[in-house]
Design a protein around this motif. Structure first.
Motif, PDB file in Angstrom:
ATOM      1  N   MET A   1       0.806  -1.179   0.000  1.00 28.92           N
ATOM      2  CA  MET A   1       0.000   0.000   0.000  1.00 28.92           C
ATOM      3  C   MET A   1       0.857   1.254   0.000  1.00 28.92           C
ATOM      4  SD  MET A   1      -2.988   0.043   2.654  1.00 28.92           S
ATOM      5  CE  MET A   1      -4.263  -1.092   2.630  1.00 28.92           C
ATOM      6  N   LYS A   2       0.655   2.045  -0.975  1.00 27.32           N
ATOM      7  CA  LYS A   2       1.360   3.318  -1.040  1.00 27.32           C
ATOM      8  C   LYS A   2       0.433   4.414  -0.558  1.00 27.32           C
ATOM      9  CE  LYS A   2       4.574   2.587  -4.766  1.00 27.32           C
ATOM     10  NZ  LYS A   2       5.023   3.048  -6.056  1.00 27.32           N
ATOM     11  N   LYS A   3       1.036   5.278   0.251  1.00 32.05           N
ATOM     12  CA  LYS A   3       0.256   6.426   0.702  1.00 32.05           C
ATOM     13  C   LYS A   3       0.446   7.546  -0.300  1.00 32.05           C
ATOM     14  CE  LYS A   3       0.015   5.752   5.612  1.00 32.05           C
ATOM     15  NZ  LYS A   3       0.190   6.358   6.912  1.00 32.05           N
ATOM     16  N   LYS A   4      -0.581   8.218  -0.568  1.00 32.61           N
ATOM     17  CA  LYS A   4      -0.540   9.316  -1.492  1.00 32.61           C
ATOM     18  C   LYS A   4      -0.185  10.593  -0.734  1.00 32.61           C
ATOM     19  CE  LYS A   4      -3.223  10.009  -5.600  1.00 32.61           C
ATOM     20  NZ  LYS A   4      -4.552  10.120  -6.164  1.00 32.61           N
ATOM     21  N   VAL A   5       0.766  11.310  -1.255  1.00 35.19           N
ATOM     22  CA  VAL A   5       1.149  12.575  -0.655  1.00 35.19           C
ATOM     23  C   VAL A   5       0.327  13.653  -1.341  1.00 35.19           C
ATOM     24  CG1 VAL A   5       3.040  14.187  -0.254  1.00 35.19           C
ATOM     25  CG2 VAL A   5       3.475  11.731  -0.236  1.00 35.19           C
ATOM     26  N   SER A   6      -0.410  14.355  -0.526  1.00 38.09           N
ATOM     27  CA  SER A   6      -1.283  15.370  -1.117  1.00 38.09           C
ATOM     28  C   SER A   6      -0.512  16.671  -1.320  1.00 38.09           C
ATOM     29  CB  SER A   6      -2.501  15.612  -0.230  1.00 38.09           C
ATOM     30  OG  SER A   6      -2.113  16.253   0.959  1.00 38.09           O
ATOM     31  N   LYS A   9      -0.347  18.908   1.839  1.00 42.39           N
ATOM     32  CA  LYS A   9       0.665  18.577   2.845  1.00 42.39           C
ATOM     33  C   LYS A   9       2.049  19.056   2.410  1.00 42.39           C
ATOM     34  CE  LYS A   9      -1.642  14.595   4.877  1.00 42.39           C
ATOM     35  NZ  LYS A   9      -1.577  13.149   5.142  1.00 42.39           N
TER      36      LYS A   9
END
Length: 89
Positions: A1-6, A9
């Motif tokens: 699972m990759k977290k998306k960097v918004s 942020k």
């Protein structure tokens, strides 16, 4: 699972870093200015003391005793009835 960097942020982090940089550079500038101020205040104090001494000398130079002292020392003048003493060099 990759977290998306918004984008939000990333912008917050960049803005926080910029603010920290500005605050740090301002603190460094203020420290330099304080040091310079201290140096200038010390110079001012020394000059004020020198000025006081010079003013005292000016006041003293207007007195008869000082004029007599200068006449004796620099011009070799003597009062009536005194015997001149010439020091050997």
């Amino acid at each position: 699972m990759k977290k998306k960097v918004s984008l939000k942020k990333v912008l917050i982090v960049l803005f926080s870093a910029y603010v920290c940089y500005i605050i740090g550079s301002t603190q460094i500038s203020m420290t330099k200015i304080r040091k310079e101020l201290n140096v200038r205040q010390q110079e001012l104090t020394k000059l004020q003391e020198k000025n006081e001494k010079l003013q005292d000398e000016v006041k003293m130079s207007k007195t008869d005793d000082y004029i007599e002292k200068l006449a004796r020392e620099r011009l070799g003048m003597i009062k009536d009835g005194e015997t001149p003493v010439i020091p050997k060099k």
